[in-house]
Write an enzyme that holds these catalytic residues in place. Structure first.
Site, PDB file in Angstrom:
ATOM      1  CD  GLU A  62      -7.743  12.429   3.571  1.00 33.39           C
ATOM      2  OE1 GLU A  62      -7.636  13.020   4.673  1.00 33.39           O
ATOM      3  OE2 GLU A  62      -8.816  12.254   2.972  1.00 33.39           O
ATOM      4  CG  HIS A  64      25.459  -7.115  -9.857  1.00 34.64           C
ATOM      5  ND1 HIS A  64      24.443  -7.975  -9.551  1.00 34.64           N
ATOM      6  CD2 HIS A  64      25.391  -6.919 -11.198  1.00 34.64           C
ATOM      7  CE1 HIS A  64      23.769  -8.279 -10.662  1.00 34.64           C
ATOM      8  NE2 HIS A  64      24.331  -7.658 -11.674  1.00 34.64           N
ATOM      9  CD  GLU A  80      -2.864  -1.613  -2.537  1.00 32.49           C
ATOM     10  OE1 GLU A  80      -3.150  -0.817  -3.429  1.00 32.49           O
ATOM     11  OE2 GLU A  80      -3.733  -2.091  -1.758  1.00 32.49           O
TER      12      GLU A  80
HETATM   13  C1  FAD Z   1       5.095   5.525  -4.431  1.00 30.51           C
HETATM   14  C2  FAD Z   1       3.838   5.499  -3.640  1.00 30.51           C
HETATM   15  C3  FAD Z   1       2.628   5.261  -4.273  1.00 30.51           C
HETATM   16  C4  FAD Z   1       1.440   5.257  -3.550  1.00 30.51           C
HETATM   17  N1  FAD Z   1       0.243   5.116  -4.216  1.00 30.51           N
HETATM   18  C5  FAD Z   1      -0.919   5.312  -3.548  1.00 30.51           C
HETATM   19  C6  FAD Z   1      -2.165   5.364  -4.240  1.00 30.51           C
HETATM   20  O1  FAD Z   1      -2.237   5.183  -5.459  1.00 30.51           O
HETATM   21  N2  FAD Z   1      -3.303   5.608  -3.541  1.00 30.51           N
HETATM   22  C7  FAD Z   1      -3.283   5.804  -2.182  1.00 30.51           C
HETATM   23  O2  FAD Z   1      -4.324   6.024  -1.609  1.00 30.51           O
HETATM   24  N3  FAD Z   1      -2.110   5.752  -1.497  1.00 30.51           N
HETATM   25  C8  FAD Z   1      -0.935   5.527  -2.140  1.00 30.51           C
HETATM   26  N4  FAD Z   1       0.268   5.503  -1.454  1.00 30.51           N
HETATM   27  C9  FAD Z   1       0.252   5.728  -0.007  1.00 30.51           C
HETATM   28  C10 FAD Z   1       0.597   4.492   0.818  1.00 30.51           C
HETATM   29  O3  FAD Z   1      -0.436   3.558   0.767  1.00 30.51           O
HETATM   30  C11 FAD Z   1       0.934   4.963   2.233  1.00 30.51           C
HETATM   31  O4  FAD Z   1       2.167   5.612   2.166  1.00 30.51           O
HETATM   32  C12 FAD Z   1       0.971   3.835   3.229  1.00 30.51           C
HETATM   33  O5  FAD Z   1      -0.308   3.335   3.458  1.00 30.51           O
HETATM   34  C13 FAD Z   1       1.595   4.246   4.549  1.00 30.51           C
HETATM   35  O6  FAD Z   1       1.003   5.392   5.047  1.00 30.51           O
HETATM   36  P1  FAD Z   1       1.904   6.632   5.545  1.00 30.51           P
HETATM   37  O7  FAD Z   1       2.856   6.937   4.448  1.00 30.51           O
HETATM   38  O8  FAD Z   1       1.010   7.707   5.980  1.00 30.51           O
HETATM   39  O9  FAD Z   1       2.725   6.064   6.739  1.00 30.51           O
HETATM   40  P2  FAD Z   1       2.283   6.013   8.275  1.00 30.51           P
HETATM   41  O10 FAD Z   1       0.939   5.407   8.373  1.00 30.51           O
HETATM   42  O11 FAD Z   1       2.503   7.342   8.888  1.00 30.51           O
HETATM   43  O12 FAD Z   1       3.319   4.983   8.856  1.00 30.51           O
HETATM   44  C14 FAD Z   1       4.615   5.343   9.335  1.00 30.51           C
HETATM   45  C15 FAD Z   1       5.217   4.142  10.033  1.00 30.51           C
HETATM   46  O13 FAD Z   1       4.441   3.805  11.180  1.00 30.51           O
HETATM   47  C16 FAD Z   1       4.019   2.476  11.126  1.00 30.51           C
HETATM   48  N5  FAD Z   1       2.698   2.322  11.728  1.00 30.51           N
HETATM   49  C17 FAD Z   1       1.584   3.063  11.494  1.00 30.51           C
HETATM   50  N6  FAD Z   1       0.555   2.563  12.187  1.00 30.51           N
HETATM   51  C18 FAD Z   1       1.000   1.511  12.890  1.00 30.51           C
HETATM   52  C19 FAD Z   1       0.404   0.551  13.776  1.00 30.51           C
HETATM   53  N7  FAD Z   1      -0.896   0.608  14.076  1.00 30.51           N
HETATM   54  N8  FAD Z   1       1.194  -0.428  14.269  1.00 30.51           N
HETATM   55  C20 FAD Z   1       2.501  -0.510  13.949  1.00 30.51           C
HETATM   56  N9  FAD Z   1       3.112   0.342  13.118  1.00 30.51           N
HETATM   57  C21 FAD Z   1       2.368   1.343  12.563  1.00 30.51           C
HETATM   58  C22 FAD Z   1       4.002   2.145   9.664  1.00 30.51           C
HETATM   59  O14 FAD Z   1       4.067   0.750   9.428  1.00 30.51           O
HETATM   60  C23 FAD Z   1       5.213   2.879   9.177  1.00 30.51           C
HETATM   61  O15 FAD Z   1       6.351   2.103   9.436  1.00 30.51           O
HETATM   62  C24 FAD Z   1       1.469   5.461  -2.162  1.00 30.51           C
HETATM   63  C25 FAD Z   1       2.691   5.667  -1.523  1.00 30.51           C
HETATM   64  C26 FAD Z   1       3.856   5.708  -2.230  1.00 30.51           C
HETATM   65  C27 FAD Z   1       5.131   5.989  -1.508  1.00 30.51           C
END
Ligand code: FAD
Lengths: 384, 264
Positions: free
Chosen positions: A126, A339, A364
């Site tokens: 979300e 390249h 994931e």
């Molecule tokens: C192209 C694409 C396809 C996707 N497909 C799907 C899908 O089909 N279904 C679905 O449900 N989701 C999907 N996602 C979502 C994806 O799983 C999330 O983007 C991902 O889990 C990261 O969540 P966030 O983007 O909210 O990042 P955040 O959780 O906000 O993370 C931001 C940064 O903080 C770090 N961070 C967060 N928590 C911690 C912690 N506890 N310790 C250390 N570092 C931390 C993270 O590693 C990251 O570097 C997709 C995303 C993309 C970009």
């Protein structure tokens, strides 16, 4: 070390390569540039039975194991990660229906996916809940024999082209314990109040479709709950081993695709009167790339095989996912370097693989989250 | 009805290769189903899908390695496979067309098919003679280089289009049992489906020795022997231009002017 490759796997590899050469490679750049979902390629992939490979034979799929689907994934990502992703993602979310669904749900939702008539998706993330899955707030409220769903899902693969989604919702906000009170609910995209907003401008895997889903009083019958109400989060977690191994396989394939292209280019490109592959600096890059790929591949296959044996492999799956995605990013980076200037423009595939690689460290479960899990397991701390 | 399709695993050579002894060095070879046989298999499978009770059997002469290729034909819809091989065949110095046709004729005798489909030729040796030689041996009617096939199963007649020299087409009727050598382009060979590949693992694949098919090692004797293998010197160059007519015509004109073929 007692894992073996399944029978017929060489034929699968060969046929996918033939399919890729004829049907994917000629159009990969176009779909990437136009950021367009490759419906035409999907139709052909369906004819070959590539969609829903893991769906059991009795529901029209090929019934392939996690190891077999990992190898399919590897081959597809070596051809083109964008279109490869579209193919492997066309049945996202159905693993929950396979494992926990009723007979009616299986017939209604698995069969059309296996036949390539419908595309599914898994909606977990979300806008305000990514890594911290348990903080999701999409709400499904019971009203008679229906659920009324409100909330937003972000970054959902197949979001604007999918026919139904397995949506993780909060059904009991007052439940005790962080992981209780969630349910997996199937939501068809033609329900009133469902809207998908395509997300444009992605760095890589641009052929794939990603969207934000908006649920505004969407009503679904209670039969759409998958498995047990309130157990959705714990159900979801059961698939992490398999899906993370799957991303590891994507990494192996992507790295192999990038390395093969770099190897070929290095033998053709001449500088200082000789192919650049004669320079030790280039040779070392190539040697390291293939060594890393082999290591990632073995980690991935071992993980996949263990999942097939019914083992729980939380740590190993996270290791494979983290390492596989890191190798993909590193190898794609070196492939561009080999390249030179030609790797910086889209005349060659190296540039596209470089852009495509990064997503593997994000979806994931990010790299940081995988490392948290590995460390948690090593330190003997449970989930908190 | 039974259709026998002869299939061969052929060696494909990479662009760059080396010759070692009388052969291309193994590391430059890749093995695959002969292209023409792929069309023959597809044709047989399409017939079996359109009509009831059609069995498609593939027959191959080849070592164990060829099984991977044979399974591909099974994955595309053939029902079972026969592979002929033994130590005598393995050690034969050269398997000529005559010997291959003799072996396949023995398989035909055992299987008693209504229709035999072969490829027009094999991509490696390109003799283009095995199918027709087989037909002569077993006394079947035959048609070579078939690029369209319309089968009347009830009447036991195959209406075929044959491709002749210079783009001429011939329409003929062939009575079954018959041998048809299939030209590439007659259909669009399918990809083996994932499900098909899985099912192919459990389809029957019989290995038969010379003895099993009622022959002895004498059939392998050949008046032919391979004496040498070399890469011919290229005596000219071909230039290929890509692009639309306007662009390529300009390039061609410039080229002809450069070479002094035309003036001005
Ligand atoms: C192209 C694409 C396809 C996707 N497909 C799907 C899908 O089909 N279904 C679905 O449900 N989701 C999907 N996602 C979502 C994806 O799983 C999330 O983007 C991902 O889990 C990261 O969540 P966030 O983007 O909210 O990042 P955040 O959780 O906000 O993370 C931001 C940064 O903080 C770090 N961070 C967060 N928590 C911690 C912690 N506890 N310790 C250390 N570092 C931390 C993270 O590693 C990251 O570097 C997709 C995303 C993309 C970009």
């Amino acid at each position: 070390m007692d894992f073996e490759l399944p029978e017929g796997i060489d034929q699968i590899r060969k046929e996918i390569r033939r399919f890729g050469e004829n049907e994917i490679e000629p159009v990969a750049k176009k779909y990437d540039r136009e950021e367009k979902y490759p419906h035409e390629v999907m139709d052909k992939a369906n004819e070959m039975g590539l969609l829903g490979a893991s769906i059991p034979v009795e529901y029209g799929g090929a019934g392939y194991s996690v190891l077999e689907t990992s190898i399919i994934c590897e081959e597809l990502f070596a051809i083109d990660p964008g279109i490869g992703f579209c193919i492997v993602a066309s049945s996202f979310g159905t693993e929950a229906i396979q494992e926990f669904g009723t007979e009616d749900q299986k017939a209604e939702f698995l069969e059309p996916v296996a036949r390539g008539e419908k595309i599914s998706g898994a909606a977990i993330s979300e806008p305000h809940a990514g890594s911290d899955v348990s903080s999701i707030s999409t709400r499904a409220e019971k009203d008679g024999d229906e659920y009324v769903i409100n909330g937003n899902k972000m970054w959902i693969s197949n979001g604007s082209i999918g026919d139904f989604f397995v949506v993780l919702c909060q059904t009991d906000p007052d439940a005790e314990g962080r992981y209780n009170g969630f349910s997996q609910i199937i939501v068809e995209s033609d329900r009133d109040g469902f809207e998908a907003d395509k997300i444009k401008g992605k760095l890589g895997i641009r052929a794939s479709d990603t969207a934000e889903l908006i649920f505004d009083d969407v009503r679904v019958p209670e039969e759409n709950v998958v498995g047990t109400e309130g157990m959705g989060f714990l159900q979801q977690m059961q698939f992490f081993d398999a899906t993370r191994v799957g991303v590891a396989a994507q990494g192996v394939g992507l790295a192999k695709g990038a390395a093969d292209r770099a190897l070929e280019y290095a033998q053709e490109r001449e500088q200082f009167g000789q192919p650049i592959s004669e320079f030790q600096a280039i040779q070392h890059k190539i040697a390291e790339a293939y060594t890393d790929i082999e290591a990632a591949r073995n980690l991935t296959y071992k993980g996949a095989w263990a999942v097939d044996q019914g083992e729980q492999i939380t740590k190993l799956a996270s290791m494979a996912k983290e390492y596989g995605s890191r190798v993909a990013v590193d190898v794609a980076n070196e492939a561009v370097q080999i390249h030179g200037g030609a790797g910086y423009v889209d005349d060659f595939d190296a540039e596209r693989f470089y852009r495509d690689a990064k997503i593997l460290q994000i979806y994931e479960g990010t790299t940081e989250i995988q490392k948290n899990i590995i460390a948690r397991e090593l330190l003997g701390k449970g989930m908190s | 009805m039974k259709i026998l399709v002869t299939v061969k695993e052929v060696a494909e050579v990479e662009d760059e290769f080396e010759i070692s002894g009388d052969d291309i060095a193994e590391q430059y070879l890749e093995y695959d189903l002969n292209e023409w046989d792929d069309y023959a298999v597809e044709e047989a499978v399409q017939i079996s899908e359109e009509a009831e009770d059609v069995e498609v059997v593939t027959a191959t002469i080849g070592p164990e390695r060829a099984e991977e290729t044979i399974r591909m034909a099974l994955a595309k819809g053939a029902d079972r496979a026969v592979r002929v091989w033994d130590d005598d065949i393995e050690s034969a110095s050269y398997l000529d067309v005559e010997a291959k046709a003799e072996l396949l004729a023995a398989v035909v005798e055992e299987e008693d098919p209504d229709l035999v489909l072969t490829g027009v030729q094999a991509g490696d040796e390109s003799n283009g003679a095995t199918g027709v030689t087989l037909a002569e041996k077993i006394g079947f009617e035959w048609a070579a280089v078939v690029n369209q096939l319309d089968l009347d199963i009830e009447g036991g007649v195959a209406n075929v289009h044959r491709e002749l020299e210079g783009g001429v087409e011939e329409l003929t009727e062939v009575e079954s049992p018959a041998v048809l050598t299939i030209q590439s382009g007659i259909n669009e060979p399918r990809y083996a489906s994932l499900r098909g590949i899985r099912q192919a693992q459990s389809k029957p694949l019989d290995v038969q020795t010379l003895d099993d098919i009622g022959l002895d090692a004498d059939v392998l004797e050949s008046p032919l022997a391979q004496t040498d293998l070399y890469e011919p010197e290229s005596e000219g160059d071909a230039t290929v231009w890509n692009g639309d007519a306007e662009e390529t015509a300009g390039q061609l004109a410039e080229f002809l002017r450069d070479k002094g073929v035309v003036e001005g």
